[in-house]
Design an enzyme around this catalytic site. Sequence first.
Site, PDB file in Angstrom:
ATOM      1  N   TYR A 101      27.739 -64.658  -6.998  1.00  0.00           N
ATOM      2  CA  TYR A 101      27.675 -65.905  -7.209  1.00  0.00           C
ATOM      3  C   TYR A 101      28.788 -66.611  -6.135  1.00  0.00           C
ATOM      4  O   TYR A 101      29.744 -66.297  -5.672  1.00  0.00           O
ATOM      5  CB  TYR A 101      27.635 -66.650  -7.870  1.00  0.00           C
ATOM      6  CG  TYR A 101      29.278 -66.977  -9.081  1.00  0.00           C
ATOM      7  CD1 TYR A 101      29.731 -66.297  -8.707  1.00  0.00           C
ATOM      8  CD2 TYR A 101      28.732 -67.763 -10.814  1.00  0.00           C
ATOM      9  CE1 TYR A 101      31.010 -66.477 -10.118  1.00  0.00           C
ATOM     10  CE2 TYR A 101      29.617 -67.550 -11.629  1.00  0.00           C
ATOM     11  CZ  TYR A 101      30.724 -66.797 -11.526  1.00  0.00           C
ATOM     12  OH  TYR A 101      31.695 -66.929 -11.752  1.00  0.00           O
ATOM     13  N   GLU A 102      28.696 -67.687  -5.551  1.00  0.00           N
ATOM     14  CA  GLU A 102      29.111 -68.224  -3.981  1.00  0.00           C
ATOM     15  C   GLU A 102      29.315 -67.110  -3.064  1.00  0.00           C
ATOM     16  O   GLU A 102      29.976 -67.749  -2.130  1.00  0.00           O
ATOM     17  CB  GLU A 102      30.631 -68.175  -4.543  1.00  0.00           C
ATOM     18  CG  GLU A 102      31.425 -68.976  -5.694  1.00  0.00           C
ATOM     19  CD  GLU A 102      30.142 -71.309  -4.923  1.00  0.00           C
ATOM     20  OE1 GLU A 102      29.775 -71.244  -3.838  1.00  0.00           O
ATOM     21  OE2 GLU A 102      30.539 -71.526  -6.228  1.00  0.00           O
TER      22      GLU A 102
END
Length: 596
Positions: free
Chosen positions: A441-442
């Site tokens: 994620y990110e």
Amino acid sequence: MSTYHAPLTDIRFALHDVLQVESLFSTLGFDDANRETVDAVLDECTRLCEGVLAPLNRIGDVQGVRFDKATGAVTTPDGFKAAYDQFVEGGWTGISAPTEFGGMNMPHAIGICLEEMIDAANLAWSNFPLLSHGAVNALHHHGEAWQKEVFLKPLIAGTWTGTMCLTEPQCGTDLGLLKTRAEPAGDETYAITGTKIFITAGEHDLTDNIVHLVLARLPDAPEGSRGISLFVVPKIRVARDGTVGERNAVRCGAVEHKMGIHGSATCVMNFDGAQGYLVGQPHKGLMAMFTMMNTARLGVGVQGLGLATRAYENALRYARERLQSRALSGPKLPSKPADPILVQPDVRRMLLTCKALTEGGRLLAYHAGSLVDSAAHAGDAPARQEADDLLGFLTPIVKGCLTEWGNECTSHALQCFGGHGYIAEHGMEQLARDARITTLYEGTTGIQALDLMGRKTLQLKGAGLRVFLGMIEGFCTEHATDAALAEFIGPLREKAGEWQALTRAIVERASADPEEIGAAAHDYLFFSGYVALAYWWARSVAVADASSRSETFKAGKRETARFYFSRILPRTLTHAAVIASGPAPLLSITDEALDS
Ligand SMILES: Cc1cc2nc3c(=O)[nH]c(=O)nc-3n(C[C@H](O)[C@H](O)[C@H](O)COP(=O)(O)OP(=O)(O)OC[C@H]3O[C@@H](n4cnc5c(N)ncnc54)[C@H](O)[C@@H]3O)c2cc1C
């Protein structure tokens, strides 16, 4: 169950001795952030992490979040709400937020240390307050005055939390594909319609209201990433004067069942004409969201660091206690039935890898945190620009390398436990499972690598790299005649030269073949990360030697630096060789031949 004790000695060494934050903070105008205050904050946070959050880590994993399909409500694991209330009462949600909106205005460098501890204590729980920071940043930089007034205060006080709503089923990395629509409602509000998936803390029972920052398209929006706007969409409607109204048309449709971070709510969010307000300029939402993503990327890098630190603490304790086999050179504890596994070179290899990557990684992350402060508050424009260039360059390295090293270290630490590491009650498998998300994620590691290679190196012409190479050169020159450091200075200087030459070579080849960028990016990211860590290790030895710390501490730094230079830094040789091979080994094989 795995335990967590904050590594305060090393945290203080990094902050006070190596980065000398007290004088930095005073130059930047953080008058209250003196050593005494910083140490008191660290002590208090340690109490919270060790006493409140860490004991909930396993409960969160076993129970997970619960979803009520009929109402769309999400219930967090037992104890999460009480811990959150305590967190809010202690003022932790606003620790590095502006005082104007109720925050304490502590430097971001301190915020990063606290995040490391909180993540290590309980990663799933830490995700609830994490995205509020990003929402605060995005609104602070891009919101209208009334939006700041209305949304920032409760977000900073922690009575509301924030989310970041980008991902949709057909659109993850490539945000240009997003479909969520925003129709003007004729009264300065917009009706937001669409489905967002994987939304962290999208729904929960910790606060009454949740402030969603949502990317969506206006009716006249151009195609692709140039046509995306940012909206603030509260779960409970909020008028421009701050009056809280009725429930908005946004609802959680499901929570995901995941490999790890079971206590973190990962939600499908359905927006069905929900009332929202435009943040910033139409069609400029991606730029505004990047403000949020950059903060969050450093934060996720630190998640990798926190988990690696906790894993190392537990593996080291176990290796001291577990009696198996004898040392190759003869018994070390003849009175016992066997020696502790700590005597085995292979176990020490795994432990030292964790120690080298976490303590070096801590400096990489904290330094990046201090650059956030310098980029915003340094006295003159060139100094702010320089800090910003370096921060931009280091952000994908912190996110990409620290999360991959987090996975490597949690895996080594589990391996130190042998088969017991695979058994749930020791908590090591939870750390390995929880760490896995951080590389995804990110922005995945692949995307961090492309950001470093494509944007930060090619487009920005390596401005950040130049600053970092200047730091290395300055350090090497300062210690050029220091015999005690010669074993580190020579190789560091050599690696810095290789880094520069490698960068030039890729840039040149990329002008003839753009595939070079994608083919080199992953290895360039890690080459960069390992050289950056070599700098921090050499500097750690220099600083420790000159300090009044114990001989054991100094020896710990020197010997770990030796381990790093002889057993980890050589990984750069492989990365350089892989880069030199170019795109052909990846692209020559036809798609059909991949499964022939
Ligand atoms: C637990 C969890 C929490 C999350 N929280 C949030 C949240 O709060 N808000 C939110 O908006 N999203 C959130 N996400 C979504 C997350 O950010 C995305 O999953 C991630 O960005 C990757 O997108 P994707 O899954 O669609 O993968 P894809 O974009 O489909 O990528 C698949 C693979 O292809 C690679 N790839 C794609 N494009 C390229 C390229 N150009 N060059 C090289 N490689 C490429 C990727 O690196 C990856 O390995 C969360 C996800 C999870 C699992």
